[in-house]
Enzyme design. Structure first.
Site, PDB file in Angstrom:
ATOM      1  N   THR A   1     -52.386 -44.347  -0.643  1.00 49.57           N
ATOM      2  CA  THR A   1     -52.128 -45.600  -1.345  1.00 49.57           C
ATOM      3  C   THR A   1     -50.651 -45.915  -1.364  1.00 49.57           C
ATOM      4  O   THR A   1     -49.810 -45.031  -1.209  1.00 49.57           O
ATOM      5  CB  THR A   1     -52.594 -45.542  -2.815  1.00 49.57           C
ATOM      6  OG1 THR A   1     -51.751 -44.630  -3.537  1.00 49.57           O
ATOM      7  CG2 THR A   1     -54.035 -45.148  -2.936  1.00 49.57           C
ATOM      8  N   ASP A   2     -50.338 -47.157  -1.589  1.00 51.68           N
ATOM      9  CA  ASP A   2     -48.991 -47.532  -1.962  1.00 51.68           C
ATOM     10  C   ASP A   2     -48.840 -47.113  -3.425  1.00 51.68           C
ATOM     11  O   ASP A   2     -49.835 -46.921  -4.134  1.00 51.68           O
ATOM     12  CB  ASP A   2     -48.806 -49.053  -1.805  1.00 51.68           C
ATOM     13  CG  ASP A   2     -47.372 -49.435  -1.495  1.00 51.68           C
ATOM     14  OD1 ASP A   2     -46.463 -48.651  -1.845  1.00 51.68           O
ATOM     15  OD2 ASP A   2     -47.162 -50.512  -0.932  1.00 51.68           O
TER      16      ASP A   2
END
Length: 111
Positions: A52-53
């Protein structure tokens, strides 16, 4: 669409990708089965890793998803193709609860 650019990038055989904050057709990219599983893993690289960011799992608690709990947000990302969470600890703190609440499975978590 950016799919052509990603297809070209996968010709270089990367280990994986970082999903972003934005949504496609109302589904955030870190919880988007179509993009992560059907397109990326189905067409380009079966064993690609998705991280994920920073904070993207936590962002599922707000619009457009409005996940009702941290466990639900974590389950949505795991169930739809994300492997590693960055920038928050919802996976660590919520995945056991997500399994206990039947929001995901142990198999999905350990995949």
């Amino acid at each position: 669409t950016y799919l052509r650019q990603y297809a070209l990038a996968f010709e270089a055989q990367p280990m994986g990708v970082m999903c972003s904050y934005n949504a496609l057709n109302g589904s955030p990219s870190c919880a988007n089965d179509f993009i992560l599983n059907k397109v990326m893993r189905g067409m380009w690289k079966k064993d690609a890793l998705v991280t994920t960011d920073c904070g993207a799992v936590n962002n599922l608690r707000g619009p457009p998803v409005n996940a009702p709990s941290d466990a639900a947000a974590a389950a949505m990302t795991i169930n739809n193709g994300t492997d590693i969470e960055m920038g928050s600890t919802l996976f660590n703190s919520s995945l056991m609860a997500a399994v206990a609440q039947n929001l995901t499975t142990e198999a999905a978590v350990s995949q």
